[in-house]
Design a protein around this motif. Sequence first.
Motif, PDB file in Angstrom:
ATOM      1  N   ASP A  22       0.963  -1.122  -0.027  1.00 33.97           N
ATOM      2  CA  ASP A  22       0.127  -0.011  -0.045  1.00 33.97           C
ATOM      3  C   ASP A  22       0.717   1.119   0.052  1.00 33.97           C
ATOM      4  OD1 ASP A  22      -3.311  -0.383   0.519  1.00 33.97           O
ATOM      5  OD2 ASP A  22      -2.069  -2.062   1.314  1.00 33.97           O
ATOM      6  N   LYS A  27      -3.531   2.357  -3.459  1.00 35.04           N
ATOM      7  CA  LYS A  27      -4.872   1.838  -4.301  1.00 35.04           C
ATOM      8  C   LYS A  27      -5.364   2.471  -5.309  1.00 35.04           C
ATOM      9  CE  LYS A  27      -6.604   3.921  -0.426  1.00 35.04           C
ATOM     10  NZ  LYS A  27      -5.710   4.017   0.838  1.00 35.04           N
ATOM     11  N   GLN A  28      -5.271   3.680  -5.266  1.00 36.11           N
ATOM     12  CA  GLN A  28      -6.127   4.697  -6.360  1.00 36.11           C
ATOM     13  C   GLN A  28      -5.296   4.562  -7.735  1.00 36.11           C
ATOM     14  OE1 GLN A  28      -4.739   5.996  -3.450  1.00 36.11           O
ATOM     15  NE2 GLN A  28      -3.689   7.898  -3.866  1.00 36.11           N
ATOM     16  N   LEU A  30      -4.522   1.562  -8.699  1.00 34.12           N
ATOM     17  CA  LEU A  30      -4.547   0.290  -9.240  1.00 34.12           C
ATOM     18  C   LEU A  30      -5.939   0.018 -10.302  1.00 34.12           C
ATOM     19  CD1 LEU A  30      -4.186  -1.957  -5.949  1.00 34.12           C
ATOM     20  CD2 LEU A  30      -2.318  -0.625  -7.284  1.00 34.12           C
ATOM     21  N   LYS A  31      -6.228   1.251 -10.350  1.00 34.80           N
ATOM     22  CA  LYS A  31      -7.551   1.174 -11.458  1.00 34.80           C
ATOM     23  C   LYS A  31      -7.165   1.364 -13.068  1.00 34.80           C
ATOM     24  CE  LYS A  31      -9.434   4.242  -8.385  1.00 34.80           C
ATOM     25  NZ  LYS A  31     -10.280   5.066  -7.842  1.00 34.80           N
ATOM     26  N   ARG A  32      -5.933   1.682 -13.185  1.00 34.61           N
ATOM     27  CA  ARG A  32      -5.390   1.667 -14.421  1.00 34.61           C
ATOM     28  C   ARG A  32      -5.168   0.161 -15.055  1.00 34.61           C
ATOM     29  NH1 ARG A  32      -0.459   3.411 -14.975  1.00 34.61           N
ATOM     30  NH2 ARG A  32      -0.488   4.322 -16.928  1.00 34.61           N
ATOM     31  N   ILE A  33      -5.562   0.377 -16.369  1.00 31.70           N
ATOM     32  CA  ILE A  33      -5.382  -1.181 -16.938  1.00 31.70           C
ATOM     33  C   ILE A  33      -4.162  -1.401 -17.794  1.00 31.70           C
ATOM     34  CG2 ILE A  33      -8.204  -1.213 -17.044  1.00 31.70           C
ATOM     35  CD1 ILE A  33      -7.895  -0.551 -19.858  1.00 31.70           C
ATOM     36  N   ASP A  45       2.155   8.681  -1.037  1.00 35.72           N
ATOM     37  CA  ASP A  45       1.890   9.382   0.121  1.00 35.72           C
ATOM     38  C   ASP A  45       3.319   9.759   0.967  1.00 35.72           C
ATOM     39  OD1 ASP A  45      -0.754   8.620  -0.305  1.00 35.72           O
ATOM     40  OD2 ASP A  45      -1.080   7.641   1.229  1.00 35.72           O
ATOM     41  N   ARG A  83      -0.602  -7.079  -5.497  1.00 33.46           N
ATOM     42  CA  ARG A  83      -0.570  -6.485  -6.512  1.00 33.46           C
ATOM     43  C   ARG A  83       0.874  -6.153  -7.018  1.00 33.46           C
ATOM     44  NH1 ARG A  83      -2.019  -1.005  -2.517  1.00 33.46           N
ATOM     45  NH2 ARG A  83      -3.520  -2.679  -2.096  1.00 33.46           N
ATOM     46  N   HIS A  85       1.345  -4.375  -9.396  1.00 30.07           N
ATOM     47  CA  HIS A  85       1.603  -3.002  -9.455  1.00 30.07           C
ATOM     48  C   HIS A  85       2.778  -2.279  -8.786  1.00 30.07           C
ATOM     49  CE1 HIS A  85      -2.498  -4.039 -10.138  1.00 30.07           C
ATOM     50  NE2 HIS A  85      -2.669  -3.089 -10.941  1.00 30.07           N
TER      51      HIS A  85
ATOM     52  N   VAL B  35      -9.353  -5.934 -10.977  1.00 31.77           N
ATOM     53  CA  VAL B  35      -7.983  -5.187 -10.676  1.00 31.77           C
ATOM     54  C   VAL B  35      -6.639  -5.759 -11.038  1.00 31.77           C
ATOM     55  CG1 VAL B  35      -6.597  -3.889  -8.786  1.00 31.77           C
ATOM     56  CG2 VAL B  35      -9.246  -3.926  -8.787  1.00 31.77           C
ATOM     57  N   PRO B  38      -6.440  -7.178 -15.738  1.00 32.17           N
ATOM     58  CA  PRO B  38      -6.673  -6.465 -17.295  1.00 32.17           C
ATOM     59  C   PRO B  38      -5.157  -6.842 -18.020  1.00 32.17           C
ATOM     60  CG  PRO B  38      -6.767  -4.894 -15.767  1.00 32.17           C
ATOM     61  CD  PRO B  38      -7.053  -6.163 -15.047  1.00 32.17           C
ATOM     62  N   ASP B  76     -16.481   7.308 -10.725  1.00 32.68           N
ATOM     63  CA  ASP B  76     -15.012   7.090 -11.047  1.00 32.68           C
ATOM     64  C   ASP B  76     -14.878   6.662 -12.345  1.00 32.68           C
ATOM     65  OD1 ASP B  76     -12.346   6.377 -11.326  1.00 32.68           O
ATOM     66  OD2 ASP B  76     -12.193   5.861  -9.021  1.00 32.68           O
ATOM     67  N   ILE B  78     -12.201   5.984 -14.287  1.00 35.65           N
ATOM     68  CA  ILE B  78     -11.132   5.158 -14.304  1.00 35.65           C
ATOM     69  C   ILE B  78     -11.550   3.852 -13.897  1.00 35.65           C
ATOM     70  CG2 ILE B  78      -8.695   4.901 -14.180  1.00 35.65           C
ATOM     71  CD1 ILE B  78      -8.201   7.432 -13.281  1.00 35.65           C
ATOM     72  N   LYS B  81     -13.691   1.986 -16.725  1.00 30.78           N
ATOM     73  CA  LYS B  81     -12.878   1.852 -17.574  1.00 30.78           C
ATOM     74  C   LYS B  81     -12.380   0.316 -17.299  1.00 30.78           C
ATOM     75  CE  LYS B  81      -9.612   3.299 -20.736  1.00 30.78           C
ATOM     76  NZ  LYS B  81      -8.386   4.142 -20.572  1.00 30.78           N
ATOM     77  N   GLN B  82     -12.099   0.149 -15.977  1.00 23.99           N
ATOM     78  CA  GLN B  82     -11.365  -1.183 -15.502  1.00 23.99           C
ATOM     79  C   GLN B  82     -12.477  -2.172 -15.656  1.00 23.99           C
ATOM     80  OE1 GLN B  82      -9.765  -1.428 -11.515  1.00 23.99           O
ATOM     81  NE2 GLN B  82      -7.922  -1.969 -12.506  1.00 23.99           N
ATOM     82  N   ALA B  85     -13.434  -3.092 -19.176  1.00 26.86           N
ATOM     83  CA  ALA B  85     -11.920  -3.964 -19.695  1.00 26.86           C
ATOM     84  C   ALA B  85     -12.493  -5.497 -19.410  1.00 26.86           C
ATOM     85  CB  ALA B  85     -10.857  -3.480 -19.142  1.00 26.86           C
ATOM     86  N   LEU B 410     -10.205  -1.447   1.386  1.00 33.80           N
ATOM     87  CA  LEU B 410      -9.057  -0.864   0.918  1.00 33.80           C
ATOM     88  C   LEU B 410      -9.450   0.388   0.073  1.00 33.80           C
ATOM     89  CD1 LEU B 410      -7.917  -2.942  -2.497  1.00 33.80           C
ATOM     90  CD2 LEU B 410     -10.270  -2.814  -1.513  1.00 33.80           C
ATOM     91  N   MET B 412     -10.681   1.420  -2.816  1.00 37.74           N
ATOM     92  CA  MET B 412     -10.333   1.722  -3.988  1.00 37.74           C
ATOM     93  C   MET B 412     -11.595   2.310  -4.736  1.00 37.74           C
ATOM     94  SD  MET B 412      -8.331  -1.268  -6.199  1.00 37.74           S
ATOM     95  CE  MET B 412      -8.434  -0.541  -7.510  1.00 37.74           C
ATOM     96  N   GLN B 435      -6.933   2.738   4.331  1.00 34.87           N
ATOM     97  CA  GLN B 435      -8.539   2.817   4.064  1.00 34.87           C
ATOM     98  C   GLN B 435      -8.688   4.182   3.615  1.00 34.87           C
ATOM     99  OE1 GLN B 435      -9.707   1.148   8.041  1.00 34.87           O
ATOM    100  NE2 GLN B 435     -11.111   0.019   6.910  1.00 34.87           N
ATOM    101  N   GLY B 436      -7.591   5.176   3.524  1.00 35.17           N
ATOM    102  CA  GLY B 436      -7.672   6.530   2.928  1.00 35.17           C
ATOM    103  C   GLY B 436      -6.474   7.350   3.499  1.00 35.17           C
TER     104      GLY B 436
END
Lengths: 200, 472
Positions: A22, A27-28, A30-33, A45, A83, A85, B35, B38, B76, B78, B81-82, B85, B410, B412, B435-436
């Motif tokens: 993390d 995590k933000q 990890l949405k990319r493909i 961070d 991940r 990533h 996640v 892809p 969101d 993005i 799109k995931q 996919a 998490l 996301m 968590q943020g």
Amino acid sequence: MEAFKTHQGIVAPLDRANIDTDAIIPKQFLKRIERSGYGEFLFYDWRYTSEEQENPEFLLNQEPYRNASVLLTRENFGCGSSREHAPWAIEDFGFRVIIAPSFADIFYNNCFKNGILPLQLPAEEVEGLFSKTAENPGYKLTINLEQQRIMDSQGYEREFEVDEYRREMLLKGLDEISATIQFETQIADFERTHKIYYSR
Amino acid sequence: MGKTLYEKIWDRHIVVEQEDQPDIIYIDLHLIHEVTSPQAFDGLRLANRQVRRPDRTLATMDHAIPTTDRSLPFEDKIAAKQVEALRKNCQDFGIELFDLFSTKQGIVHIIAPELGLTQPGQTIVCGDSHTATHGAFGTLAFGIGTSEVEHVLATQTLKQYKSKTMAVNFNGELPIGVTAKDLILALIGQYGHDFATGYVLEYRGEAIRNLTMEERMTVCNMSIEIGARAGLIAPDETTFKYLEGKEYAPKGEEWQEALEDWRELKSDKDAQFDRIVDFNCSVIEPQVTWGTNPGLVASVNAAVPGPEDVPEEKRRMVESALAYMDLAPGTAIKDIEINTVFIGSCTNGRIQDLREAAKVVNGYQVAEEVRALVVPGSQFVKQQAESEGLAKIFTDAGFEWREAGCSMCLGMNPDIAKPGDRVASTSNRNFEGRQGRDSKSHLVSPSMAAAAAIEGRFVDVRQWPIKIGEGV
């Protein structure tokens, strides 16, 4: 995958234990493909303030570490999620070697699939490298995977151990899937007798 | 010499054994989500490869999806799109997908067991470190990276080295009011969160035998949090009873055949483990994590330790954890105020978890200033909780009742804790920022989280006055 034979680079000393995935890549991202482009988000961070400005206190925002390619760190590096990533971000930033006393299991495995050498050295050896890095700004190490030796320009040199199969994988930039597909007959034979009870 | 359960499952799955190389082992079930897949499908396309066994592959969406009204477009783009996919990949390669509106959608580690797809003696992998959850059935299950996801898609096998084995004997009975979550947190607390790196654990002993399948899944789920590759529990009558009649479980004669086979799945009496750990369950109290990894945990009746209270090599870790968590050494756990509660995740998002939380919540109100979420682990759990009246208990008390997904475990999706928020969470990780950004996570059991939501601080749930019959 890019083959790894020998590598020389600036050592970035990230003096912290238990760096989790993390922290390596939040995590933000990890949405990319895509598989590339994660380097700018590495250690996000820590690297950027909450206003998304570079944090000048963080090691990788300082010279000469922006160009570091050997990451020196503490035990249990890469703990947490599976991940990939995380190694993608590390590789995309420019690191080819990570030196630590221990690594988390899944992360360690993922490194070899991405041309990164995770080098496990005894804790006292890692401690020594932290000292050398502190004493010599811009300290460089050479990691020769063919000879399994790590050295600097001031006479430090030692052997290291790495699993033979994984070493071959890195040296040749091997595609593991192509290798496994050679066993198609064996896989098909196995399936003929192997019992699976769920029916879909 | 006898074999361990792990060795028995391993031996059943060896396709190719080679000198000086990892074995090629067969994968019985491959679970995929939006996640970590892809890039694996892209790899297949680049190499012009097919999915070898779409019938042994199953997809759902859980990590990045919203848990609010799903008839609306995703905020969101993005994440949208995931998800798109994954739909395309499943369609192109012929893989069954439990999409957003499927009644079978849910967190991947919740749906496979509840459908009866997770069965004893199998190998299951998924691009997710909490895959060890399925080990509760005596199934060798572990998380893999995306390169390995691609390897399994292409070949239905993996190249793997055999792990070392560790027996974890839970001796004595778990005290009343102490849950499976407390059991596993106490174990991680005693040994540290990297203790079992390189091992596959087998959880054994009286306390494990007495657990329900839901509880066993909670224990196995957190195997990765002690560093282990996987965690196993030998199947028994509890396992078989849970599986019987489930949608994908074998039926009729095949069920009898499977039972005979599954009864063999236990470590032999003379099996040798590389390491054995004995843990006394009878003294465990409800647990609350106070630090930034799951091993930094204390009993609810204890205080947050200081750097002086731990061995020298752990001091820096404790100092940095306390600084991030904004806690002073010596603070009583019960004095820690929280402003956010998350009940859900693959650790504690099953029906039994919601029942236990609802029992505490019934007839009470969530404290002012506390934001509390219940996120069922699957659509099936959600339906069940609604029909049992649990959802109403939660919403009457002021909890938000959501659609199934990973949610704030998490963060996301949009369910993110804000900077400075302090969360009582039934999930599995309390890492910095998990968590943020700049939020602080305390891991607890569902009943402990429920009580914290009402009181706005941690309390010992064993002393909770349960109001039976009110509010239903």
